[in-house]
Design a protein around this motif. Structure first.
Motif, mmCIF file in Angstrom:
data_model
loop_
_atom_site.group_PDB
_atom_site.id
_atom_site.type_symbol
_atom_site.label_atom_id
_atom_site.label_comp_id
_atom_site.label_asym_id
_atom_site.label_seq_id
_atom_site.Cartn_x
_atom_site.Cartn_y
_atom_site.Cartn_z
ATOM 1 N N THR A 10 0.827 -1.205 0.000
ATOM 2 C CA THR A 10 0.000 0.000 0.000
ATOM 3 C C THR A 10 0.859 1.252 0.000
ATOM 4 N N ASN A 56 -5.013 10.621 3.010
ATOM 5 C CA ASN A 56 -5.488 9.243 2.917
ATOM 6 C C ASN A 56 -4.409 8.279 3.393
ATOM 7 N N ASN A 59 -4.087 8.534 7.246
ATOM 8 C CA ASN A 59 -5.178 7.828 7.919
ATOM 9 C C ASN A 59 -5.005 6.322 7.818
ATOM 10 N N HIS A 60 -4.585 5.850 6.656
ATOM 11 C CA HIS A 60 -4.336 4.415 6.473
ATOM 12 C C HIS A 60 -3.219 3.965 7.404
ATOM 13 N N ASN A 78 -8.895 -3.173 0.688
ATOM 14 C CA ASN A 78 -7.733 -2.285 0.627
ATOM 15 C C ASN A 78 -7.275 -2.117 -0.827
ATOM 16 N N ASN A 81 -9.574 0.215 -2.572
ATOM 17 C CA ASN A 81 -9.254 1.587 -2.182
ATOM 18 C C ASN A 81 -8.072 2.110 -3.008
ATOM 19 N N SER A 115 -13.709 7.087 -2.557
ATOM 20 C CA SER A 115 -12.571 6.743 -1.703
ATOM 21 C C SER A 115 -12.961 6.776 -0.226
ATOM 22 N N TYR A 119 -12.962 3.559 2.244
ATOM 23 C CA TYR A 119 -12.203 3.627 3.497
ATOM 24 C C TYR A 119 -13.097 3.299 4.691
ATOM 25 N N LEU A 122 -13.599 -0.329 4.804
ATOM 26 C CA LEU A 122 -12.377 -0.953 5.327
ATOM 27 C C LEU A 122 -12.337 -0.885 6.851
ATOM 28 N N SER A 146 -15.688 11.288 9.052
ATOM 29 C CA SER A 146 -15.838 10.593 7.771
ATOM 30 C C SER A 146 -17.220 10.836 7.183
#
Length: 190
Positions: A10, A56, A59-60, A78, A81, A115, A119, A122, A146
């Motif tokens: 990722t 992004n 946050n991931h 994932n 995403n 997106s 997320y 996820l 969110s």
């Protein structure tokens, strides 16, 4: 399943996405102030997209710091995403090159909205993997920011469709900047 490979892959895709975006910045043929000023839509599109992809990624990163287990569904959500994010350079270039025409801002806002949805899926999936009362699930419950971002991006889509793409883009920018505000302001946590 080990989360480290998912994180490494990722991170690499995020880096490639940002690299592709910067490659879209073309040097003007005539090195005058005017030629650089004419490029403002391209540069602003790039800067906002860089911010969005960076947020992004952050946050991931924070999400997966607390993850202790994943499954095949998490892996594929994932991946989806990343697919959505991989389209951001295309939408960014189209928006900048066309000076924020309505269709380009609509597509851009739609990608950002998708997106956010992916997320959120996820996060919810990871909460199920860790269990309802787990420390992970308790940490990521709610996510008011969110939902607020999702609503604002949908509003941006509508505003762009009805003919105010620059206003819609400004709303997208403001929504992105809201992610610098700490979560405790948006959520009621003990």
């Amino acid at each position: 399943m080990n989360k480290n490979r998912l994180e490494a892959f990722t991170d690499g895709v995020y880096a490639i996405i940002i690299t592709i975006m910067v490659l879209e910045l073309k040097v003007p043929h005539s090195p005058t102030l005017g030629s650089y000023v004419e490029m403002w839509p391209v540069f602003i599109s790039y800067a906002v997209s860089f911010l969005f992809v960076g947020l992004n990624w952050a946050n991931h990163h924070h999400l997966f710091q607390t993850v202790s287990k994943i499954n095949n569904r998490v892996l594929w959500i994932n991946m989806f995403n990343l697919f959505v994010l991989s389209l951001v350079p295309f939408a960014t270039a189209a928006m900048g090159e066309n000076s924020f025409k309505s269709i380009t801002v609509t597509i851009y806002a739609s990608l950002l909205t998708l997106s956010i949805i992916v997320y959120m899926v996820l996060v919810n999936l990871l909460c199920r993997v860790h269990g309802k009362g787990s420390a992970f699930s308790n940490q990521f419950r709610g996510r008011s920011k969110s939902y607020i971002s999702l609503c604002l991006n949908i509003i941006a889509i509508v505003i762009s469709i009805i003919g105010f793409p620059k206003v819609a883009f400004l709303l997208i920018v403001l929504t992105s900047f809201a992610w610098f505000i700490p979560n405790h302001i948006f959520e009621n946590r003990p």
